[in-house]
Design a protein around this motif. Structure first.
Motif, PDB file in Angstrom:
ATOM      1  N   ILE A  61       0.909  -1.249  -0.238  1.00 15.48           N
ATOM      2  CA  ILE A  61       0.065  -0.140  -0.046  1.00 15.48           C
ATOM      3  C   ILE A  61       0.906   1.583  -0.340  1.00 15.48           C
ATOM      4  O   ILE A  61       0.777   1.741  -0.754  1.00 15.48           O
ATOM      5  CB  ILE A  61      -0.979   0.225   0.875  1.00 15.48           C
ATOM      6  N   ASP A  62       1.628   1.412   0.659  1.00 15.88           N
ATOM      7  CA  ASP A  62       2.746   2.572   0.729  1.00 15.88           C
ATOM      8  C   ASP A  62       3.370   2.571  -0.376  1.00 15.88           C
ATOM      9  O   ASP A  62       3.052   4.053  -0.736  1.00 15.88           O
ATOM     10  CB  ASP A  62       3.195   2.132   2.035  1.00 15.88           C
ATOM     11  N   TRP A  65       1.152   3.886  -3.313  1.00 12.52           N
ATOM     12  CA  TRP A  65       0.492   5.383  -2.315  1.00 12.52           C
ATOM     13  C   TRP A  65       1.949   6.461  -3.424  1.00 12.52           C
ATOM     14  O   TRP A  65       1.491   7.451  -3.891  1.00 12.52           O
ATOM     15  CB  TRP A  65       0.171   5.218  -1.505  1.00 12.52           C
ATOM     16  N   ASN A  69       0.513   9.269  -6.303  1.00 17.58           N
ATOM     17  CA  ASN A  69       0.832  10.665  -5.861  1.00 17.58           C
ATOM     18  C   ASN A  69       2.139  11.153  -5.926  1.00 17.58           C
ATOM     19  O   ASN A  69       3.127  12.698  -5.596  1.00 17.58           O
ATOM     20  CB  ASN A  69       0.722  10.287  -4.011  1.00 17.58           C
ATOM     21  N   ARG A  81      -2.877   1.211 -10.108  1.00 18.82           N
ATOM     22  CA  ARG A  81      -3.511   1.672  -9.295  1.00 18.82           C
ATOM     23  C   ARG A  81      -4.014   0.079  -8.586  1.00 18.82           C
ATOM     24  O   ARG A  81      -4.356  -0.336  -7.475  1.00 18.82           O
ATOM     25  CB  ARG A  81      -4.969   2.406  -9.991  1.00 18.82           C
ATOM     26  N   TYR A  84      -2.601  -0.614  -5.648  1.00 18.22           N
ATOM     27  CA  TYR A  84      -2.845  -0.533  -4.589  1.00 18.22           C
ATOM     28  C   TYR A  84      -4.301  -1.146  -4.232  1.00 18.22           C
ATOM     29  O   TYR A  84      -4.392  -1.431  -3.034  1.00 18.22           O
ATOM     30  CB  TYR A  84      -3.224   1.049  -4.869  1.00 18.22           C
ATOM     31  N   CYS A  88      -5.062  -3.071  -0.805  1.00 16.27           N
ATOM     32  CA  CYS A  88      -5.883  -3.078   0.165  1.00 16.27           C
ATOM     33  C   CYS A  88      -6.896  -4.422   0.556  1.00 16.27           C
ATOM     34  O   CYS A  88      -7.593  -3.968   2.233  1.00 16.27           O
ATOM     35  CB  CYS A  88      -6.835  -2.123  -0.586  1.00 16.27           C
ATOM     36  N   MET A 118      -8.842   5.224  -4.366  1.00 20.51           N
ATOM     37  CA  MET A 118      -7.670   5.823  -5.452  1.00 20.51           C
ATOM     38  C   MET A 118      -7.252   4.786  -6.054  1.00 20.51           C
ATOM     39  O   MET A 118      -6.654   4.684  -7.026  1.00 20.51           O
ATOM     40  CB  MET A 118      -6.468   5.126  -3.869  1.00 20.51           C
TER      41      MET A 118
END
Length: 390
Positions: A61-62, A65, A69, A81, A84, A88, A118
């Protein structure tokens, strides 16, 4: 263990059936980590170490992310995406293992919502299906904690007076035009129109009243992006992720009009180039006085009003030079002018721009042609649905 059994039942029965296929844009090390997490899940179902599993999921996730961004959102590769979303999924699954307390259920649902907001759809929309399972296990959805005080700015309870619409500026109204008439008279010439009677069949108007209690029951624990501020061009405007319960408790205070549940895609969308999967549907729920500054969108738009009223003003693309769009790339589709209180010294040509206006009532649908400039102000607490289509 009932929750854990239901969660496991959503996933493939064997490791070999669990898909992890990505394009070359995804680092090989990330794929290796995902494969390690998958293997740990399927090899340890009976003696599952959720803390170790969750920590590995957080790494995914990190890392993804950061990719989401970096640069502008439209340049983010869909593969990141998807990565990610997998992170999750793994974190939410790990959270559900063992004794599943209410706090853990809420955390798992929030994790899934972040993946939906996201990430990108994976495994036949497994995150949405997982939320459906977890919601059934949530008891008495909570509200805002005492340590988080409500917003001091309470929305006005009185109804904002209806603006006076001059007949020469009024957007025309047509009741249930045929497909051909709509295409020839409005779609092709890019003429705005208010369509009456085309959503009367919605269950939103016939079957299911949507009270504040109902909204809490069906979506209170879901995490949604909330815009804070009267308009997104204000310096103090911001966005925040809140549960629906938190949003209601902090910003929707007092009696709320009944909302309605079900909607349907307008038949006229079939005149577009894509299928239903290419239609973007957004629901807008907020207090009176909320403003969408004068802006334009790249797609055709049907704005359906379900509850409450909105004042709307439209300008054609021919008036763009008189509307003073922002020069920045981020806000180039937004005017600098405060429509109802313009600075005629700074923006002298704005008063030359011709426009149309209306008050959109419940049950009415406004057709906003592609790239038509539009300004929207809620006259009371309202619920609207927009359909963006090509």
């Amino acid at each position: 263990m009932e929750v854990w059994r239901d969660v496991v039942a959503l996933l493939p029965a064997a490791e070999a059936e669990f898909p992890l296929v990505f394009g070359e844009v995804v680092d090989p090390s990330v794929l290796i980590m995902l494969e390690v997490i998958r293997k740990e899940f399927y090899s340890s179902l009976k003696e599952f170490c959720s803390s170790s599993f969750i920590e590995k999921a957080k790494v995914i996730i990190d890392y993804s992310w950061e990719k989401l961004n970096t640069g502008t959102w439209r340049d983010v590769d869909k593969e990141w995406r998807r990565v990610y979303s997998y992170g999750c999924l793994f974190k939410a699954v790990g959270t559900c293992q063992g004794e599943t307390l209410q706090d853990k259920l809420q955390e798992a649902i929030k994790t899934c919502d972040m993946g939906l907001l996201m990430g990108a759809s994976i495994m036949d929309n497994v995150l949405q299906r997982l939320i459906a399972v977890l919601k059934n296990k949530v008891e008495n959805p909570g509200t805002v904690k005492d340590s988080e005080p409500p917003c001091p700015k309470k929305p006005k309870q009185e109804c904002i007076p209806r603006p006076i619409i001059h007949p020469t500026l009024s957007i025309p109204r047509v009741r249930c035009p045929s497909m051909e008439n709509f295409r020839l008279e409005f779609l092709e010439p890019k003429v705005p129109v208010i369509l009456e009677g085309i959503i009367d069949h919605w269950p939103a108007f016939r079957e299911h009243s949507w009270s504040i209690e109902y909204l809490r029951a069906v979506a209170g624990c879901r995490t949604v992006p909330v815009e804070l501020g009267s308009r997104y061009t204000d310096a103090e405007w911001s966005q925040k992720l809140l549960t629906v319960n938190e949003f209601i408790d902090r910003y929707i205070i007092g009696q709320v009009p009944e909302l309605k549940e079900d909607i349907r895609i307008p038949d006229y969308c079939c005149l577009g180039e894509g299928d239903e999967d290419h239609i973007t549907i957004n629901a807008w729920f907020g207090p009176g006085g909320t403003i969408s500054p004068l802006h334009q969108d790249p797609e055709q738009n049907f704005l359906a009003q379900v509850v409450g009223r909105k004042y709307i003003r439209l300008y054609s693309t021919e008036e763009t030079e008189n509307l003073y769009p922002h020069q920045s790339e981020l806000l180039h589709n937004t005017s600098q002018v405060d429509v109802e209180n313009p600075d005629v010294v700074q923006f002298p040509n704005f008063i030359k721009a011709s426009y149309q206006e209306c008050v959109l009532e419940p049950g009415e649908v406004l057709f906003i042609p592609r790239q038509h400039w539009h300004y929207v102000r809620s006259l009371e607490l309202s619920f609207s649905v927009s359909f963006w289509w090509s």
